[in-house]
Scaffold this motif. Structure first.
Motif, short mmCIF file in Angstrom:
data_model
loop_
_atom_site.label_atom_id
_atom_site.label_comp_id
_atom_site.label_asym_id
_atom_site.label_seq_id
_atom_site.Cartn_x
_atom_site.Cartn_y
_atom_site.Cartn_z
N ALA A 228 44.61 35.72 33.86
CA ALA A 228 45.69 35.60 34.85
C ALA A 228 47.00 36.16 34.30
O ALA A 228 47.74 36.86 34.99
CB ALA A 228 45.86 34.14 35.25
N TYR A 229 47.29 35.87 33.03
CA TYR A 229 48.51 36.41 32.44
C TYR A 229 48.43 37.92 32.29
O TYR A 229 49.38 38.64 32.61
CB TYR A 229 48.77 35.77 31.07
N GLU A 260 37.14 33.30 34.84
CA GLU A 260 38.04 32.42 34.08
C GLU A 260 38.19 31.08 34.79
O GLU A 260 38.19 30.02 34.16
CB GLU A 260 39.40 33.10 33.94
N ARG A 261 38.30 31.14 36.10
CA ARG A 261 38.41 29.90 36.89
C ARG A 261 37.14 29.06 36.70
O ARG A 261 37.20 27.86 36.47
CB ARG A 261 38.60 30.27 38.37
N GLY A 457 46.12 31.91 39.06
CA GLY A 457 45.26 31.54 37.94
C GLY A 457 44.49 30.27 38.27
O GLY A 457 44.70 29.66 39.32
N TRP A 458 43.64 29.83 37.35
CA TRP A 458 42.81 28.66 37.67
C TRP A 458 43.65 27.39 37.77
O TRP A 458 43.31 26.47 38.47
CB TRP A 458 41.71 28.49 36.62
N ARG A 459 44.80 27.36 37.08
CA ARG A 459 45.63 26.17 37.07
C ARG A 459 46.64 26.20 38.21
O ARG A 459 47.03 25.18 38.74
CB ARG A 459 46.35 26.12 35.72
N GLY A 460 47.06 27.40 38.54
CA GLY A 460 48.08 27.59 39.57
C GLY A 460 48.63 29.00 39.45
O GLY A 460 48.07 29.84 38.75
N GLU A 461 49.77 29.23 40.12
CA GLU A 461 50.32 30.59 40.14
C GLU A 461 50.97 30.96 38.82
O GLU A 461 51.79 30.21 38.29
CB GLU A 461 51.42 30.67 41.20
N ILE A 462 50.67 32.14 38.35
CA ILE A 462 51.34 32.65 37.18
C ILE A 462 52.24 33.80 37.61
O ILE A 462 51.82 34.73 38.30
CB ILE A 462 50.32 33.07 36.12
#
Ligand code: SF4
Lengths: 517, 165
Positions: A228-229, A260-261, A457-462
């Motif tokens: 994501a990054y 990755e998610r 990203g899997w955690r939230g928006e990057i």
């Protein structure tokens, strides 16, 4: 297009990009007004950061990025070096407070109108009167002393007692400090203290060459979100040099992002089960995750897909045989996860632990501006892949996973839904993968300007903001969703018991490294 | 319960055989480390990538405990301190506290390129450029991140074993 009442405050320029970005420079008086306007329209604060522009302009430059219904609104404001002060946004967006405190630590400009002037990222590594993001930062007087002077909120009553936890925790996790105030078992207050993993990333980026050094570092801001990054960084670069990406590369990037998610959600579900005392879940999900990581190594060249996404494309290609194998792997994973989901859903012991635990109501979630897995589990229907889809998501019709209960069980449910959706997306990507190049060499000579990247990203928006000069990085700011999500954890644990903290914390699974930078 | 058992049976024995090893006569490790290591891991500013591999190492494929190794919560129970990350300045004091709490004999392993020499973060004002700048390192396991096999090999070496040839 920003709404008319915002447009009277400044001239907004549309950036020629795949992402909808409007950018404008505000006068100091208008800084909070614009934020109020965006808040009133239901917008969110994405990031707030600053740079030292004293050599090229009249002072420091503070930036903010907001999400509005039509896309990103990015505002900036010059801060006079003589006063080095600007109006705070914390009363409008609570999440701004930590960002403003961090901005003081790094750049030495103070947000006015708030009482909390404690440091946030700085402990004792550099002197309080020096600021690493200033161009004249000497790098002298660096220290390794402990962070002894930080004042935590005093106990509210003589009956409560305090439990300090961290920075080193019992398990293999990242370092951070949690200060609990408890009455018996019940948590009355939790205060977080971070900055332990601060590595000076923003300054390290300065002067790096975009293609090699910058991309390498971008993929290591938070190792669990490396794709994501790397992708959001690549978006920012490609926007600055107005480059059209080969389509196959875009599809392969999305494949990496979904894998990755998958890997992280599998790991989290196992770890949540384990923290609730169900070791069976840990073993099973770990085994599934390991199989996925080995596939990654075999077909993509890295277990966590580091350095697979580069500015200009991707660093791997898939053969027809690889595609068939990945499809088979996806099918097997789908069946296995389905069986585990049924078992977990019927497991009374697990349900007792996770239902109604660590609740964030949809109202609080909206107030805090939550997004990502934790936001969607509290009814905040934000998913960039749905609302602002870029290639290939615009052709894939992502189905958003949401829940409204806002408890640990809801965050698990969202992860289960996202696993099956990611598997569906993987299958569709593998079927429809367009032919063509996977990489297009960059022409970076004299590349200059600003760009942004924005990836779910899997955690939230990057979010990634980048300024280039003469083909090199002048300044950049990566923003992890954890900045917004960490304050929610402080609320989620209230009135639960200390022993449930690890479980609640795991259900959020936020980043320290991505936050501390 | 029945379904849990069925799933456990379906997964079967995921563990792979740990490498066959024998005592390395040249090793300077105390003999009490053999087949029994308690490990305290400290993330001293890693990107979290190295931690992912340590987690993986604890998973069913690798049989960490079969080799006699386990992660412990308290440094007072630990023989080995593993450290990841370039050692952020903000973590040095806590890292020293942890090290001081460990009984002798003890060993320190640097995990990942960052811990070995600072890695991508080398040269930053906020990091130490590797553990060796602040604590004596007995073994380096390079990699970004080092995979579970490399980690296991490193632990075996510190325990005083070497792979049978
Ligand atoms: S060695 Fe690599 S994976 Fe490990 S902490 Fe450093 S950057 Fe992250």
């Amino acid at each position: 297009m920003p709404n008319p009442s915002l447009r009277v405050l400044a001239t907004f320029r549309h950036w020629g990009t795949a992402l909808p970005v409007w950018s404008g420079r505000l006068r100091k008086e208008y800084w909070p007004l614009a934020a109020q306007n965006i808040r009133a329209q239901g917008g969110r604060l994405l990031a707030l950061w600053g740079e030292d522009r004293r050599t090229t302009e009249a002072g420091y430059l503070v930036h903010a990025a907001f999400l509005s219904e039509t896309g990103i609104v990015r505002t900036e404001m010059i801060v006079d070096p003589a006063t080095a002060a600007y109006p705070s946004l914390a009363a409008i967006f609570p999440g701004a407070l930590r960002m403003e405190r961090a901005l003081y630590d790094l750049l030495g400009i103070r947000a006015t109108g708030v009482n909390d002037t404690r440091p946030w990222l700085r402990h004792a590594a550099w002197p309080a009167d020096q600021f690493p993001l200033r161009t004249d930062f000497s790098g002298e007087g660096l220290d390794i002393a402990a962070d002894r002077d930080y004042t935590f909120l005093p106990a509210s009553s003589p009956d409560t007692h305090e439990i300090p936890v961290g920075p080193i925790h019992a398990g293999i996790i990242e370092p951070g400090h949690f200060r609990f105030q408890v009455l018996g078992e019940e948590i009355l207050h939790l205060e977080e203290r971070f900055g332990y993993t601060h590595k000076g990333v923003e300054r390290l980026f300065q002067g790096l060459d975009v293609a090699a050094g910058g991309a390498h570092l971008a993929g290591r801001i938070s190792g669990d979100s490396t794709v994501a990054y790397a992708w959001s960084y690549a978006q920012a670069v490609e926007q600055i040099i107005s480059m059209q990406m080969p389509e196959r590369a875009q599809w392969l990037r999305a494949l990496c992002l979904e894998r990755e998610r998958l890997a992280n959600h599998l790991g989290d579900l196992g770890a949540i089960g384990n923290d609730a005392g169900l070791a069976f879940a840990l073993t099973q999900f770990q085994a599934l995750k390991e199989d996925l990581l080995r596939e990654n190594q075999h077909y993509f060249g890295h277990r966590y897909l580091m350095d697979r996404v580069l500015p200009g494309g991707v660093a791997f290609d898939l053969t027809a045989a690889a595609i068939a194998a990945l499809q088979g792997g996806g099918q097997a994973l789908k069946t296995a996860v389905g069986r585990l989901q049924e078992i977990l859903a019927e497991h009374g012991g697990l349900r007792d632990r996770v239902v109604q635990l660590g609740v964030i109501s949809p109202e609080r979630a909206a107030h805090l501006g939550l997004m990502g897995v934790a936001g969607r589990a509290s009814g905040q229907a934000w998913d960039l892949r749905v609302q602002f889809p870029h290639i290939p998501y615009d052709q894939l019709q992502v189905r958003m996973a949401t829940a409204t209960e806002g408890d640990v069980a809801a965050r698990m449910a969202v992860r289960f839904l996202e696993i099956s959706e990611s598997l569906r997306l993987q299958e569709e990507i593998l079927q429809k993968l367009p032919d063509g190049n996977i990489y297009h060499p960059l022409d970076l000579r004299d590349a200059a300007g600003e760009g942004v990247g924005w990836v779910e990203g899997w955690r939230g928006e990057i979010f990634f903001w980048l300024r280039m000069e003469q083909g090199n990085i002048r300044h950049c700011r990566p923003q992890d969703p954890s900045w917004t999500l960490w304050p929610a954890l402080e609320e989620a644990v209230l009135r639960d018991i200390v022993a449930d903290f690890p479980l609640i914390n795991k259900s959020f699974n936020l980043s320290y490294s991505g936050h501390d930078l | 319960m029945y379904r849990i058992l069925r799933e456990a049976l379906r997964l079967g024995k995921a563990g792979e055989k740990p490498p066959r090893t024998q005592r390395d006569p040249a090793s300077a490790s105390p003999s009490c480390f053999r087949h029994s290591l308690s490990i305290r891991h400290v993330d001293a500013g890693s990107c979290n990538g190295c931690e992912l591999e340590l987690h993986a190492l604890g998973g069913p494929h690798y049989g960490l405990e079969q080799a006699g190794f386990r992660f412990t919560a308290s440094p007072r129970h630990a023989d080995v301190l593993t450290v990841s990350g370039p050692v952020a300045r903000h973590m040095v004091a806590a890292l020293h506290d942890c090290h001081n709490a460990m009984p002798e004999p003890r060993r320190i392993i640097a995990i990942g390129d960052c811990a070995c020499s600072g890695g991508v973060f080398r040269g930053s004002y906020a990091v130490m450029d590797g553990i060796a700048e602040t604590l004596p390192v007995d073994l380096q396991i390079p990699g970004c991140p080092p995979d579970p096999d490399a980690l296991l090999q490193g632990l075996l070496r510190v325990s005083g074993d070497r792979a049978e040839t």
